[in-house]
Design a protein around this motif. Structure first.
Motif, short mmCIF file in Angstrom:
data_model
loop_
_atom_site.label_atom_id
_atom_site.label_comp_id
_atom_site.label_asym_id
_atom_site.label_seq_id
_atom_site.Cartn_x
_atom_site.Cartn_y
_atom_site.Cartn_z
N ALA A 182 0.81 -1.22 0.00
CA ALA A 182 0.00 0.00 0.00
C ALA A 182 0.85 1.27 0.00
O ALA A 182 0.52 2.26 -0.68
N ALA A 183 1.94 1.25 0.75
CA ALA A 183 2.78 2.45 0.83
C ALA A 183 3.44 2.73 -0.53
O ALA A 183 3.46 3.88 -0.99
N TRP A 184 3.98 1.69 -1.15
CA TRP A 184 4.58 1.86 -2.46
C TRP A 184 3.52 2.30 -3.48
O TRP A 184 3.77 3.15 -4.34
N HIS A 185 2.34 1.70 -3.42
CA HIS A 185 1.25 2.06 -4.32
C HIS A 185 0.98 3.55 -4.26
O HIS A 185 0.89 4.24 -5.30
N ASP A 186 0.84 4.09 -3.06
CA ASP A 186 0.50 5.51 -2.92
C ASP A 186 1.64 6.41 -3.37
O ASP A 186 1.40 7.47 -3.96
N ARG A 187 2.88 6.00 -3.10
CA ARG A 187 4.03 6.81 -3.54
C ARG A 187 4.08 6.87 -5.06
O ARG A 187 4.29 7.94 -5.65
N ILE A 188 3.87 5.73 -5.70
CA ILE A 188 3.92 5.69 -7.17
C ILE A 188 2.79 6.51 -7.77
O ILE A 188 2.98 7.29 -8.71
N ALA A 189 1.60 6.36 -7.23
CA ALA A 189 0.44 7.08 -7.76
C ALA A 189 0.54 8.58 -7.54
O ALA A 189 -0.10 9.36 -8.26
N GLY A 190 1.34 9.00 -6.56
CA GLY A 190 1.39 10.41 -6.21
C GLY A 190 2.49 11.22 -6.88
O GLY A 190 2.53 12.45 -6.70
N VAL A 191 3.40 10.59 -7.66
CA VAL A 191 4.45 11.37 -8.30
C VAL A 191 3.88 12.20 -9.45
O VAL A 191 2.78 11.95 -9.94
N GLU A 192 4.67 13.19 -9.88
CA GLU A 192 4.14 14.15 -10.85
C GLU A 192 3.98 13.56 -12.25
O GLU A 192 2.94 13.74 -12.89
N ARG A 193 5.01 12.88 -12.74
CA ARG A 193 5.00 12.42 -14.12
C ARG A 193 4.87 10.90 -14.21
O ARG A 193 5.30 10.17 -13.31
N GLY A 194 4.31 10.45 -15.33
CA GLY A 194 4.19 9.01 -15.54
C GLY A 194 5.55 8.33 -15.60
O GLY A 194 5.72 7.22 -15.10
N LEU A 195 6.53 8.98 -16.23
CA LEU A 195 7.86 8.39 -16.30
C LEU A 195 8.49 8.26 -14.92
O LEU A 195 9.23 7.31 -14.65
#
Length: 367
Positions: A273-286
């Motif tokens: 869950a923590a990794w999920h939220d970090r990935i979803a919250g970054v600015e760019r898709g790359l």
């Protein structure tokens, strides 16, 4: 009867289709087995060389290229073997060049030398004049010699009906079976003319059946999409870049919104869950993709990823009509997707992103 395989290159983001075959290139004291490529625009390449058909002929003439290295020469097959070998080829440079010229015609959806010969034969069968017969003769002998027996695509007769028409009455010619001959008579000539009349009727009927389910292949040239990075921001107004997975177009999966398909895909690739939220919250898709490289993958991810990507693409184009319109504007072109970082997804491998976009495009068109 092709001895080549498909290849392609890009020119100003346009995909140029090609075909490739193997040839030996002389490099100092040894000969290297390497692909010889010809493209729809007439460009011919091998190793780091780029030329045209005239340049190819010159390379054969001066020994830069050969179909069989001299006896005792050192031969290298990269990644496999090297050493001296005794090789022979039943082909000649002229035959190979003729083959490649035919490939260029086919890549441009034009009749090749066999097709042009066939057209002349049908014209002669419709009007058996001496002038039309001479056109048949010219076009038949323009077909590379090793291809002539296949010019009709008829395993039962090979090219015998053509050779009957080109022979004089009373002349004896080789028959289809080895060591057999046949003597051309008025009756055999009439049979040959009728052969082409019947063949044309059969082909016309087959074409009528084919159109019942539309064309069997794309009518547009392949289109390369993806693979662009815009450090200064996405272009305005947006163009074909809206088809990229990292283009900022919110999608929803299982009730949660993500900034782009790429954000959603990589966030959902982990069950942490923590990794999920970090990935979803970054600015760019790359950035989401780069961060996800550090995250643990969820169990059974290889079996899930294709269905997930299909669901995300369907949601994107259903949720954003202007982007769906841009996708439909690609018509029936094969979509080659780049810049994914995985041969499973991009056009250097299985091209699953491009294939799924073609599926979604068809579903959109059916609405």
């Amino acid at each position: 009867m092709s001895d080549t395989t498909a290849t392609w290159r890009t020119v100003e983001d346009e995909v140029v289709r090609g075909r490739q075959r193997l040839v030996f290139v002389r490099e100092q004291e040894h000969y290297l087995l390497t692909p010889l490529c010809v493209y729809a625009d007439g460009v011919v390449t091998w190793r780091w060389e780029s030329t045209d058909v005239d340049g190819l002929r010159a390379a054969f003439d001066d020994g830069t290229l050969t179909l069989a290295p001299p006896e005792g020469a050192t031969v290298t097959v990269i990644g496999t073997a090297g050493g001296s070998a005794r090789l022979t080829s039943w082909l000649t440079p002229d035959l190979v060049i003729g083959d490649l010229a035919d490939e260029v015609d086919r890549l441009n959806d034009r009749p090749d030398s066999s097709g042009r010969c066939w057209d002349a034969l049908i014209a002669y069968a419709a009007e058996p004049s001496r002038a039309n017969l001479e056109i048949v003769r010219e076009r038949y002998f323009a077909v590379p010699e090793h291809r002539r027996r296949y010019v009709l695509g008829d395993m039962d007769h090979d090219d015998v009906p053509v050779r009957i028409l080109l022979a004089e009455t009373g002349e004896t010619i080789p028959a289809r079976r080895p060591d057999h001959t046949l003597t051309v008579t008025t009756e055999t000539r009439e049979w040959a003319v009728d052969y082409f009349r019947r063949s044309e009727r059969g082909i016309a009927e087959s074409r009528e059946r084919d159109v019942l389910d539309g064309p069997e292949a794309a009518t547009r040239v392949p289109l390369r999409i993806g693979g662009h990075v815009y450090p200064g921001g996405w272009p305005q107004p947006p163009g074909p870049e809206v088809l990229q997975l990292d283009y900022p177009a919110p999608v929803v999966h299982d009730g949660r919104e993500y900034p782009s398909v790429m954000h959603a895909y990589w966030a959902l690739s982990t069950d942490d869950a923590a990794w999920h939220d970090r990935i979803a919250g970054v600015e760019r898709g790359l950035d989401a993709r780069a961060l996800a490289e550090q995250a643990p993958r969820r169990d059974g991810w290889p079996a899930v990823r294709l269905g997930l990507m299909a669901a995300l693409l369907r949601d994107k184009f259903a949720r954003h009509p202007a982007m769906a319109h841009r996708l439909r504007e690609t018509g029936d072109a094969r979509l080659l997707y780049g810049d994914w970082g995985s041969r499973y997804w991009n056009s250097a491998g299985a091209n699953w992103v491009g294939r799924l976009m073609e599926l979604v495009r068809s579903e959109q068109a059916a609405r």
